[in-house]
Design an enzyme around this catalytic site. Structure first.
Site, PDB file in Angstrom:
ATOM      1  N   ARG A   1      -2.634  -2.085  -1.329  1.00  0.00           N
ATOM      2  CA  ARG A   1      -3.720  -2.499  -2.233  1.00  0.00           C
ATOM      3  C   ARG A   1      -4.813  -1.443  -2.416  1.00  0.00           C
ATOM      4  NH1 ARG A   1      -6.668  -6.368  -1.949  1.00  0.00           N
ATOM      5  NH2 ARG A   1      -6.410  -7.012  -4.105  1.00  0.00           N
TER       6      ARG A   1
ATOM      7  N   CYS B   1       2.072  11.263   3.851  1.00  0.00           N
ATOM      8  CA  CYS B   1       1.759  12.559   3.246  1.00  0.00           C
ATOM      9  C   CYS B   1       1.318  12.417   1.802  1.00  0.00           C
ATOM     10  CB  CYS B   1       2.985  13.458   3.335  1.00  0.00           C
ATOM     11  SG  CYS B   1       3.711  13.417   4.961  1.00  0.00           S
TER      12      CYS B   1
ATOM     13  N   TYR C   1      -0.380 -10.246  -0.830  1.00  0.00           N
ATOM     14  CA  TYR C   1       0.005  -8.962  -1.420  1.00  0.00           C
ATOM     15  C   TYR C   1      -0.109  -7.819  -0.405  1.00  0.00           C
ATOM     16  CZ  TYR C   1      -0.721 -11.982  -5.427  1.00  0.00           C
ATOM     17  OH  TYR C   1      -0.671 -13.051  -6.294  1.00  0.00           O
TER      18      TYR C   1
END
Ligand code: LLP
Length: 429
Positions: A314, A345, A374
């Site tokens: 999110r 990364c 979520y």
């Protein structure tokens, strides 16, 4: 009452110390509270106790079968958007007659599956989909109960990526085409019209867009009835926001939302359908993580934790805010400012920048709050980080409800094609 809180300086989930879960299950891990799921569901359902209402929990928010079973025990139905979610909902004991099937791209296979299960209603999003549903239903000797999801062209939602009710969005039947769509549906022998559906967005923090959408759809329902259609249900989707603990507008409580809905729909004589996701699941879970390193940079300090954007997408995807707190209550006289980041990364693997919090060290545990919706549902295995596990707490007990796969489990799903296995430098795993 909060169910993730400090007791004698240690954060608990209900009656279980989070440090115990971290030690026994490992981190990162999602931890959910049964009491919170139940309370949120009850608050919502009780405010519609005097209404003919189906509360179809939006499975996409948190689709773990134990979570679904927890809500099923309270009487919840389900809003599903795939054959997979339908299977989960049924497996968790949610009766088919309480299941609604949403989504812009249902496949024939999914339609077949849902028709065979005898779900409550299909929320149809285009004429192309309607015609296919008609064919699949006829082949099965059935009539598919449908509502059209109409697009009321209303602005709502906490972020451009989660706003759905504007005409430029891909969702729903264009407002100007709705009545013609119903006329066509009425002519198809495999289709039975039952209602109207709308969903305008997510993390909506004020009631005005709901009011606008309900008024528009009420007018449509009256026109459809005047045209001879039988409309028995009105699905107003999900979207009610939750407080995330930052300075953003605090959404109204479900009781105010319910009062509005009831006032505006009282005379319609319809079954109301709701598809709340975040409101039920959001604050029912935290992401528990361990601090790997504190890296002192030139102009900022980085708190590198073992959770990453693959576990909780999110912040990277929607710039979402999540409260972050140490599990061992920190010293408020020793505050520091951190960029909290994961090990992936990508610079986007940043949970927050410049957040002030009690001084932390390598090995300390932290929680990211409001991660029950979520969070795990959007997790991936990017960077070959095994899918984050989930734990459900219930009072003084807890259970692992999704286990952490091993890297071997991940590699088992992959294989070398013949032309590579023949290569002498490639060995079997
Ligand atoms: N019904 C439909 C048709 C939906 O598309 C959604 C959410 C819901 C119900 C549930 O909405 P809620 O009550 O949870 O707001 N991943 C984003 C949110 C995406 C919402 C997608 N649709 C996030 O993390 O904020």
């Amino acid at each position: 009452m909060r169910h993730f809180d400090y007791n004698a300086g240690e954060m608990f989930a209900e009656e279980v110390p989070l440090a115990q879960i971290a030690a026994e299950v490992g981190t990162p891990v999602y931890v959910y509270s049964t009491a919170t799921f139940t309370r949120h569901y009850r608050v919502f359902a009780d405010s519609f106790a005097d209404t003919k209402a189906l509360i179809a929990y939006s499975v996409k928010a948190n689709s773990n079968i134990a979570v679904l079973a927890t809500l099923a025990a309270q009487g919840a139905g389900a809003d599903v958007v795939s054959g997979g979610e339908l299977k989960r909902a049924l497996a968790a004991g949610i009766p088919a007659e309480k299941i609604v099937f949403s989504g812009v791209g249902k496949t024939r296979r999914e339609m077949h599956q849902a028709l065979t299960a005898d779900i409550h209603v299909f929320n149809v999003e285009s004429l192309a989909e309607l015609r296919v549903l008609n064919e699949v239903a006829l082949a099965l000797g059935k009539m598919a109960p449908i509502a059209f999801r109409v697009n009321p062209d209303v602005t709502a939602g906490g972020h451009a990526k989660i706003s759905t009710g504007k005409k430029e969005n891909k969702f729903g039947i264009a407002w100007s085409q709705a009545e013609d769509a119903y006329a066509e549906a009425a002519r198809l022998p495999g289709i039975r019209i039952v209602g109207v559906d709308v969903h305008i967005g997510s993390q909506i923090s004020d009631l005005a867009p709901f009011e606008k959408a309900i008024l528009k759809v009420s007018g449509l329902i009256k026109r459809l009835r005047a045209a001879g259609h039988t409309i028995t249900s009105f699905d107003i989707g999900g979207g009610l926001g939750i407080p995330y603990g930052n300075n953003a507008a605090v959404p109204p409580p479900p009781s105010e939302y319910a009062a509005l809905v009831k006032r505006l729909t009282r005379d319609l004589d319809v079954e109301m359908i709701f598809e709340p996701g975040r409101m039920i699941a959001g604050n029912s879970g935290v992401l528990l993580s361990e601090v790997l390193y504190v890296k002192r940079g030139e102009d900022r300090d980085f708190l590198i934790i073992d959770a990453a954007m693959n576990d909780l997408l999110r912040p990277a995807l929607y710039d979402a805010y999540h409260d972050i707190e140490p599990v061992r209550q920190g010293d408020l006289d020793q505050m520091e400012t951190y960029d909290v980041v994961g090990p992936i990364c990508e610079s986007g693997d940043t949970f927050t920048k410049g957040r002030e919090m009690p001084k932390l060290e390598s090995g300390d545990l932290v929680v990211l709050h409001s991660a029950g919706a979520y969070g795990a549902a959007q997790a991936s295995q990017y960077n070959t980080r095994p899918l984050v596990p989930e734990v459900l707490v219930n009072g003084a007990e807890y259970a692992v409800i999704r286990s952490r796969p091993t890297v071997e489990d991940i590699l088992k799903t992959e294989s070398f094609p013949d032309w590579l296995t023949k290569h002498e430098n490639v060995t079997d795993i």
